[in-house]
Write an enzyme that holds these catalytic residues in place. Structure first.
Site, PDB file in Angstrom:
ATOM      1  N   CYS A 126       0.853  -1.200   0.000  1.00 49.55           N
ATOM      2  CA  CYS A 126       0.000   0.000   0.000  1.00 49.55           C
ATOM      3  C   CYS A 126       0.888   1.248   0.000  1.00 49.55           C
ATOM      4  O   CYS A 126       1.698   1.427   0.915  1.00 49.55           O
ATOM      5  CB  CYS A 126      -0.919  -0.017   1.216  1.00 49.55           C
ATOM      6  SG  CYS A 126      -1.706  -1.622   1.467  1.00 49.55           S
ATOM      7  N   CYS A 129     -16.709  -2.147   9.508  1.00 47.54           N
ATOM      8  CA  CYS A 129     -16.128  -0.801   9.481  1.00 47.54           C
ATOM      9  C   CYS A 129     -15.337  -0.733   8.181  1.00 47.54           C
ATOM     10  O   CYS A 129     -14.335  -1.438   8.031  1.00 47.54           O
ATOM     11  CB  CYS A 129     -15.217  -0.600  10.687  1.00 47.54           C
ATOM     12  SG  CYS A 129     -14.315   0.961  10.654  1.00 47.54           S
ATOM     13  N   CYS A 151       1.424   3.624   3.151  1.00 56.33           N
ATOM     14  CA  CYS A 151       1.526   3.077   4.506  1.00 56.33           C
ATOM     15  C   CYS A 151       2.950   3.023   5.054  1.00 56.33           C
ATOM     16  O   CYS A 151       3.870   2.527   4.390  1.00 56.33           O
ATOM     17  CB  CYS A 151       0.910   1.685   4.538  1.00 56.33           C
ATOM     18  SG  CYS A 151       0.786   1.048   6.218  1.00 56.33           S
ATOM     19  N   CYS A 181      -9.925  -0.675  19.190  1.00 61.31           N
ATOM     20  CA  CYS A 181      -9.648  -1.234  17.872  1.00 61.31           C
ATOM     21  C   CYS A 181      -8.186  -1.673  17.785  1.00 61.31           C
ATOM     22  O   CYS A 181      -7.276  -0.866  18.001  1.00 61.31           O
ATOM     23  CB  CYS A 181      -9.953  -0.169  16.816  1.00 61.31           C
ATOM     24  SG  CYS A 181      -9.668  -0.759  15.146  1.00 61.31           S
ATOM     25  N   CYS A 185     -12.986  -4.132  18.163  1.00 62.35           N
ATOM     26  CA  CYS A 185     -12.803  -4.015  16.719  1.00 62.35           C
ATOM     27  C   CYS A 185     -11.400  -4.504  16.394  1.00 62.35           C
ATOM     28  O   CYS A 185     -10.477  -4.292  17.181  1.00 62.35           O
ATOM     29  CB  CYS A 185     -12.967  -2.548  16.310  1.00 62.35           C
ATOM     30  SG  CYS A 185     -12.616  -2.269  14.556  1.00 62.35           S
TER      31      CYS A 185
HETATM   32  N1  SAM Z   1      -3.392  -3.997   7.539  1.00 55.89           N
HETATM   33  C1  SAM Z   1      -4.767  -3.817   7.669  1.00 55.89           C
HETATM   34  C2  SAM Z   1      -5.446  -3.381   6.390  1.00 55.89           C
HETATM   35  O1  SAM Z   1      -4.809  -2.845   5.508  1.00 55.89           O
HETATM   36  O2  SAM Z   1      -6.669  -3.555   6.312  1.00 55.89           O
HETATM   37  C3  SAM Z   1      -5.156  -2.853   8.750  1.00 55.89           C
HETATM   38  C4  SAM Z   1      -4.345  -1.659   9.068  1.00 55.89           C
HETATM   39  S1  SAM Z   1      -4.359  -0.360   7.895  1.00 55.89           S
HETATM   40  C5  SAM Z   1      -3.156   0.651   8.616  1.00 55.89           C
HETATM   41  C6  SAM Z   1      -5.935   0.436   8.107  1.00 55.89           C
HETATM   42  C7  SAM Z   1      -6.226   1.615   7.250  1.00 55.89           C
HETATM   43  O3  SAM Z   1      -5.497   2.747   7.692  1.00 55.89           O
HETATM   44  C8  SAM Z   1      -5.904   1.534   5.786  1.00 55.89           C
HETATM   45  O4  SAM Z   1      -6.872   0.823   5.082  1.00 55.89           O
HETATM   46  C9  SAM Z   1      -5.898   2.998   5.385  1.00 55.89           C
HETATM   47  O5  SAM Z   1      -7.207   3.397   5.045  1.00 55.89           O
HETATM   48  C10 SAM Z   1      -5.482   3.704   6.665  1.00 55.89           C
HETATM   49  N2  SAM Z   1      -4.127   4.258   6.563  1.00 55.89           N
HETATM   50  C11 SAM Z   1      -2.972   3.584   6.627  1.00 55.89           C
HETATM   51  N3  SAM Z   1      -1.915   4.423   6.473  1.00 55.89           N
HETATM   52  C12 SAM Z   1      -2.427   5.663   6.309  1.00 55.89           C
HETATM   53  C13 SAM Z   1      -1.873   6.952   6.092  1.00 55.89           C
HETATM   54  N4  SAM Z   1      -0.552   7.133   5.992  1.00 55.89           N
HETATM   55  N5  SAM Z   1      -2.697   8.010   5.977  1.00 55.89           N
HETATM   56  C14 SAM Z   1      -4.038   7.825   6.071  1.00 55.89           C
HETATM   57  N6  SAM Z   1      -4.633   6.632   6.259  1.00 55.89           N
HETATM   58  C15 SAM Z   1      -3.844   5.568   6.369  1.00 55.89           C
HETATM   59  C1  DTB Z   2      -8.936   3.405   9.630  1.00 58.19           C
HETATM   60  O1  DTB Z   2      -9.651   3.576   8.628  1.00 58.19           O
HETATM   61  N1  DTB Z   2      -8.037   4.263  10.044  1.00 58.19           N
HETATM   62  C2  DTB Z   2      -7.329   3.757  11.194  1.00 58.19           C
HETATM   63  C3  DTB Z   2      -8.071   2.438  11.481  1.00 58.19           C
HETATM   64  N2  DTB Z   2      -8.988   2.345  10.397  1.00 58.19           N
HETATM   65  C4  DTB Z   2      -7.348   1.179  11.676  1.00 58.19           C
HETATM   66  C5  DTB Z   2      -5.879   3.613  10.944  1.00 58.19           C
HETATM   67  C6  DTB Z   2      -5.240   4.903  10.545  1.00 58.19           C
HETATM   68  C7  DTB Z   2      -3.804   4.660  10.385  1.00 58.19           C
HETATM   69  C8  DTB Z   2      -3.068   5.903  10.049  1.00 58.19           C
HETATM   70  C9  DTB Z   2      -1.638   5.716   9.821  1.00 58.19           C
HETATM   71  C10 DTB Z   2      -0.863   5.154  10.962  1.00 58.19           C
HETATM   72  O2  DTB Z   2      -1.022   5.592  12.136  1.00 58.19           O
HETATM   73  O3  DTB Z   2      -0.041   4.281  10.700  1.00 58.19           O
HETATM   74 FE1  SF4 Z   3      -1.390  -2.135   3.630  1.00 59.03          FE
HETATM   75 FE2  SF4 Z   3      -0.284  -0.994   5.751  1.00 59.03          FE
HETATM   76 FE3  SF4 Z   3      -2.469  -2.546   6.084  1.00 59.03          FE
HETATM   77 FE4  SF4 Z   3      -0.092  -3.611   5.435  1.00 59.03          FE
HETATM   78  S1  SF4 Z   3      -0.583  -2.519   7.337  1.00 59.03           S
HETATM   79  S2  SF4 Z   3      -2.068  -4.070   4.491  1.00 59.03           S
HETATM   80  S3  SF4 Z   3       0.826  -2.062   4.101  1.00 59.03           S
HETATM   81  S4  SF4 Z   3      -2.367  -0.612   4.993  1.00 59.03           S
END
Ligand code: SAM
Ligand code: DTB
Ligand code: SF4
Length: 333
Positions: free
Chosen positions: A61, A192, A64, A101, A132
């Protein structure tokens, strides 16, 4: 438009675009009117996030900090102890959160991880918090076991439109995402699911995302609208910042087309002013993540949020009491 609409799952993209493109104040006014038909005004549901396994994620992603594909300087951590999670959950409850969560940087949980996450769910649930998790893709058996352990919500975002998805993530498909959401629903958990704005997408992609969410057989109960937090070392580190009114428009349209869902302010609040956030509440947002950290990035801490809530006359939605809480209340009455 009549504020008290019945739920619709047949929104067309054109209808959503028309809502999105109307004059900003008309849109926010309609969204607030719809909001008040379906929810009490001035009440915000508060969740707290905790990363239970940080970094080295095999997915790519582009936004991320936790992807192993980029050098974001994030320190990876192994799974944290269940006792630590329980301590953090109790602290979250004490500071007014109603939902806890837990997130792991996995493509999907391995079978060896299941006893760990199931125990965690049981223990957090026993504290009287809603639970969650967001652990990546789930198969149907994993979803059923999480539900049986007491998991209330599963977070799994669609993130952007189907068309733009492969520009942001190449290690899985949009349909993989929908499959997991299906398993979560079939298991009887609440969903969610939302997305991120500010990925360099077009307005039509934000509309496409909203269309996917609002045409699911059941709307997600919770819809997070993240604003990109740019992370150094990731491909989106230098993407042009999205104007905040586009984030507000996305929230307002989500409120109108999914009137019974909680629309959640998620990542990105650190870079937004109190006035921006007030406008987001006006546009129908009614939940947020509290605490000084999201998963890996800073967040407005509880102190800041308490000031914001006091300034705007907002209150946190109460956690549902446990049987233990009720008997303490009865004793002290
Ligand atoms: N790994 C799992 C997944 O991807 O479903 C859960 C954790 S992931 C960090 C959850 C969500 O956080 C992502 O789907 C994205 O929408 C959001 N997210 C992650 N990094 C972000 C960033 N740098 N800025 C804004 N939203 C972010
Ligand atoms: C969602 O949509 N946003 C939250 C939660 N679900 C898990 C995560 C935001 C993560 C933002 C980037 C970080 O802190 O790594
Ligand atoms: Fe993608 Fe980050 Fe979730 Fe891994 S932790 S699946 S790189 S959003």
């Amino acid at each position: 438009m009549d504020g008290k609409m019945s739920l619709r799952n047949d929104w067309t993209r054109e209808e959503i675009q028309t809502l999105y493109d109307q004059p900003f104040l008309d849109l926010v006014f309609t969204a607030q009117s719809v909001h008040r038909q379906h929810f009490p005004a001035n009440i915000i549901q508060v969740s707290t996030l905790l990363s239970i396994k940080t970094g080295k994620c095999p997915e790519d992603c582009k936004y991320c900090s936790q992807s192993a594909h980029y050098d974001s300087k994030l320190e990876a951590e192994k799974r944290i102890a269940v006792e630590t999670v329980i301590r953090e959950a109790q602290a979250a409850k004490d500071s007014g959160s109603s939902r806890f969560c837990m997130g792991a940087a996995w493509r999907n949980p391995h079978e060896r991880d299941m006893p760990y996450v199931l125990e965690m769910v049981k223990e957090v649930k026993a504290l009287g918090l809603e639970t969650c998790m967001t652990l990546g893709m789930l198969n149907s058996s994993q979803a059923e076991r999480l539900k049986d352990a007491g998991l209330d919500y599963y977070n799994h975002n669609l993130d952007t439109s189907r068309e733009y998805y492969s520009h942001i993530i190449s290690t899985r498909t949009f349909d993989d995402r929908l499959d997991t959401l299906d398993h979560v629903r079939q298991a009887g958990m609440k969903v969610c699911s939302g997305g991120i704005v500010g990925l360099g997408e077009k307005a039509s992609d934000r509309i496409g995302l909203l269309h996917e969410l609002a045409t699911m057989p059941m709307h997600p109960e919770s819809v997070p609208i993240n604003m990109l937090v740019p992370i150094e070392g990731t491909p989106l580190a230098d993407v042009e910042k999205l104007d905040v009114t586009e984030w507000i428009r996305t929230i307002a349209v989500a409120r109108i087309i999914m009137p019974q869902s909680y629309i959640r302010l998620s990542a990105g609040r650190e870079s937004l002013s109190d006035a921006d956030q007030a406008l987001a509440f006006m546009a129908g947002a009614n939940s947020l993540f509290s605490g000084d950290k999201l998963l890996t990035t800073p967040n407005a801490g509880e102190g800041k949020d308490q000031i914001l809530f006091a300034k705007l006359g907002l209150s946190a939605e109460k956690a549902k009491p446990t049987i233990a809480d009720l008997s303490i209340d009865a004793m002290s009455a």
